[in-house]
Write an enzyme that holds these catalytic residues in place. Sequence first.
Site, PDB file in Angstrom:
ATOM      1  N   HIS A  31       0.849  -1.191   0.000  1.00  0.00           N
ATOM      2  CA  HIS A  31       0.000   0.000   0.000  1.00  0.00           C
ATOM      3  C   HIS A  31       0.880   1.235   0.000  1.00  0.00           C
ATOM      4  O   HIS A  31       1.923   1.258   0.656  1.00  0.00           O
ATOM      5  CB  HIS A  31      -0.895   0.032   1.251  1.00  0.00           C
ATOM      6  CG  HIS A  31      -1.663  -1.234   1.449  1.00  0.00           C
ATOM      7  ND1 HIS A  31      -2.599  -1.687   0.551  1.00  0.00           N
ATOM      8  CD2 HIS A  31      -1.632  -2.145   2.441  1.00  0.00           C
ATOM      9  CE1 HIS A  31      -3.102  -2.830   0.996  1.00  0.00           C
ATOM     10  NE2 HIS A  31      -2.540  -3.135   2.131  1.00  0.00           N
ATOM     11  N   GLU A  76      -1.590  -0.324   8.073  1.00  0.00           N
ATOM     12  CA  GLU A  76      -2.533  -1.251   8.694  1.00  0.00           C
ATOM     13  C   GLU A  76      -1.864  -2.074   9.783  1.00  0.00           C
ATOM     14  O   GLU A  76      -0.628  -2.132   9.875  1.00  0.00           O
ATOM     15  CB  GLU A  76      -3.178  -2.163   7.648  1.00  0.00           C
ATOM     16  CG  GLU A  76      -2.210  -3.097   6.946  1.00  0.00           C
ATOM     17  CD  GLU A  76      -2.862  -3.804   5.749  1.00  0.00           C
ATOM     18  OE1 GLU A  76      -3.683  -3.178   5.050  1.00  0.00           O
ATOM     19  OE2 GLU A  76      -2.537  -4.976   5.523  1.00  0.00           O
ATOM     20  N   HIS A 134       3.543  -7.363   1.765  1.00  0.00           N
ATOM     21  CA  HIS A 134       2.919  -8.327   2.685  1.00  0.00           C
ATOM     22  C   HIS A 134       1.861  -9.185   2.000  1.00  0.00           C
ATOM     23  O   HIS A 134       1.314  -8.814   0.962  1.00  0.00           O
ATOM     24  CB  HIS A 134       2.263  -7.596   3.860  1.00  0.00           C
ATOM     25  CG  HIS A 134       1.173  -6.652   3.458  1.00  0.00           C
ATOM     26  ND1 HIS A 134       1.434  -5.381   3.019  1.00  0.00           N
ATOM     27  CD2 HIS A 134      -0.181  -6.781   3.424  1.00  0.00           C
ATOM     28  CE1 HIS A 134       0.296  -4.773   2.730  1.00  0.00           C
ATOM     29  NE2 HIS A 134      -0.705  -5.598   2.951  1.00  0.00           N
ATOM     30  N   ARG A 181      -1.196  -4.726  -6.352  1.00  0.00           N
ATOM     31  CA  ARG A 181      -0.949  -6.167  -6.375  1.00  0.00           C
ATOM     32  C   ARG A 181       0.352  -6.436  -7.125  1.00  0.00           C
ATOM     33  O   ARG A 181       0.518  -6.015  -8.276  1.00  0.00           O
ATOM     34  CB  ARG A 181      -2.138  -6.855  -7.064  1.00  0.00           C
ATOM     35  CG  ARG A 181      -2.171  -8.348  -6.864  1.00  0.00           C
ATOM     36  CD  ARG A 181      -3.389  -8.974  -7.556  1.00  0.00           C
ATOM     37  NE  ARG A 181      -4.634  -8.609  -6.936  1.00  0.00           N
ATOM     38  CZ  ARG A 181      -5.732  -8.234  -7.596  1.00  0.00           C
ATOM     39  NH1 ARG A 181      -5.720  -8.166  -8.908  1.00  0.00           N
ATOM     40  NH2 ARG A 181      -6.833  -7.939  -6.959  1.00  0.00           N
TER      41      ARG A 181
HETATM   42 ZN    ZN Z   1      -2.812  -4.959   3.150  1.00  0.00          ZN
END
Ligand code: ZN
Length: 329
Positions: A104, A122, A180, A200
């Site tokens: 991200h 996150e 991740h 992605r």
């Molecule tokens: Zn994520």
Amino acid sequence: MTGSWHPLVFTPYLRPQIWGGRALAERFGKPLATAEPYGESWEISGHPHHISVVSEGPHAGETLADLCEKYPREIFGRTIPGDGKFPLLIKLLDCHELLSVQVHPNDEQAEQILGNEKGKTEAWVVIDSLESGEIYAGLKPGMNRSQFEQHMADKTTGQALHRFRPHAGDCVFIPAGTIHTMGGGVLIAEVQQTSDATFRIFDWNRLDKNGASRALHLQESLMAIDFSKGPVAPVEPRPLADGGQRLIECPYFTIDRYSSPKSVAVPTGELSIWMLLGGSAELVGDDGEYRRLFTAGQSVLVPAAAKSLGWIGTSTDSPAQLLRITLPA
Ligand code: ZN
């Protein structure tokens, strides 16, 4: 409505995902509308993809976005976000199969690359993991950009990542820029910035039933990956004076945990979000006017204007596991 507020409970938004399973129903009794695999329960969200709707009490039927706009001081107290929008997205995830390897962007990169999205930092708290569960977080030690690009070209990107077997209770912090993924039967609670900015990088060479692969975002990923980010391990919890544990403190949120508490005071005058990850507990107003039982998998937002409340652990056979999420002062 001015004056004091009751806690806000929302209808969860359940999202089918190819990597999901059925644990959200089996474990938490979430109503999965179809027989598909489900990956996500959006517990509390102000993101335009799905804005949470209050399910009970005086504000039933109203959206979180409307409440934040109409009653910013009552919802947030002194920590009203600059744009007035609800800044966090709170989810439960059933990562039955491996998710794609992803990254991200941070706020600046998201603004630059996507325009209308925030970045995404996150954090995950592992509720349960099968033997086959795995988390990939950060790069292997010494992995530099050119070696990583070679793995991308060879379609062996998974080998470039640090990997470990998760255990119930692990908390993993994934700042923007940290590569991740996870899967193999990991059930987690996720706290993140309100954002859907995901790049992605690698989808394990998978094809769908029509022989198509999902789109990758390789150039954007290379802009967002923090190549200085080596192996990421679960955080070391820090004890709090009130019996809880501090798991995460970052510019976007703070996460604390209370394990099998007899009672926990809810902070007054500020917003707090609570997720019950195991067992059951009652949320009780000090004046006796509010009392509600919560069970594992449920979440609740206590607005800043709520009267004094506290949690009381109920079950002895299955003790309560509570997460408290607050905004930075
Ligand atoms: Zn994520």
